[in-house]
Scaffold this active site. Structure first.
Site, short mmCIF file in Angstrom:
data_model
loop_
_atom_site.label_atom_id
_atom_site.label_comp_id
_atom_site.label_asym_id
_atom_site.label_seq_id
_atom_site.Cartn_x
_atom_site.Cartn_y
_atom_site.Cartn_z
N VAL A 47 -53.94 25.84 -31.66
CA VAL A 47 -54.86 26.77 -31.24
C VAL A 47 -54.68 27.72 -32.21
O VAL A 47 -53.68 28.60 -32.11
CB VAL A 47 -54.71 27.35 -29.70
CG1 VAL A 47 -55.96 28.08 -29.37
CG2 VAL A 47 -54.67 26.22 -28.86
N HIS A 100 -62.09 33.52 -27.81
CA HIS A 100 -62.06 32.09 -27.59
C HIS A 100 -60.49 31.54 -27.47
O HIS A 100 -60.14 30.91 -26.64
CB HIS A 100 -62.97 30.97 -28.46
CG HIS A 100 -62.77 29.71 -28.00
ND1 HIS A 100 -61.95 28.84 -28.90
CD2 HIS A 100 -63.43 28.85 -27.30
CE1 HIS A 100 -61.91 27.40 -28.32
NE2 HIS A 100 -62.88 27.56 -27.38
#
Length: 190
Positions: A86, A93
């Site tokens: 990520v 987000h």
């Protein structure tokens, strides 16, 4: 008192699953390669057609915990390794995804008693991700080591708890001379 530690040498009977997020696959495939290298060097056959490691590809890191939990619920695996990346962008987000993935992986492990290894890189830049996936070091190796150690440790703990239980617990009053795990000639005469 006893001391319990996982080992890295008795790996032949271990069954592992690896859940890999496809998003940021430039990073996750490198993590997977590091993971497989470690497993192979420690006696685990990482061949997907073998009988020790199963691989599950999911769309991204957010989907990893759900699949890891589902695999853990089968109790077919000694440990499950979760791989993903990520990378922070310009929106919140990143914060939502990384927080939920962390919680989900921890919950999968706690709810099932199966070690579920957190191998999700949460970084600010692609450069940082690549450094952790092979340029400077490959954390995939570390995640595999964690899985081997935890799988071994949990086997020891389960075995010890079972042994302790069978040595200290007795059967109901209907079998006054029997203990769990062994029947003696005397206990069979009830």
């Amino acid at each position: 008192m006893a001391v319990f530690e996982g080992t890295f040498t008795q790996t032949e009977p271990l069954r592992l699953a690896i859940v890999i997020g496809r998003f940021n696959d430039l990073v996750t495939t490198k993590l997977l390669a590091g993971c497989q290298d470690c497993l192979k060097r420690h006696g685990v056959d990482p061949d997907p057609h073998g009988n020790q490691v199963d691989y599950v590809w999911v769309p991204g890191s957010f989907e990893v915990p759900l699949v890891a939990r589902q695999l853990a619920l089968t109790h077919r695996y000694d440990a499950i390794i979760c791989l993903g990346a990520v990378i922070r962008g310009q929106t919140p987000h990143f914060d939502y995804v990384s927080a939920e993935v962390s919680k989900g992986i921890a919950a999968a492990s706690f709810q099932t008693g199966v070690p579920v290894i957190f191998g999700i890189l949460t970084v600010d830049t692609m450069q940082q991700a690549l450094e952790r996936a092979g340029i400077k070091a490959n954390h995939g190796w570390d995640y595999a080591m964690n899985a081997l150690e935890m799988a071994s440790l949990m086997r020891q703990l389960r075995s010890n708890v079972t042994d302790s239980y069978t040595q200290t617990q007795s059967l109901p009053a209907a079998f006054p001379n029997a203990s769990i795990g062994k029947l003696t000639a005397e206990s069979e005469e009830v």
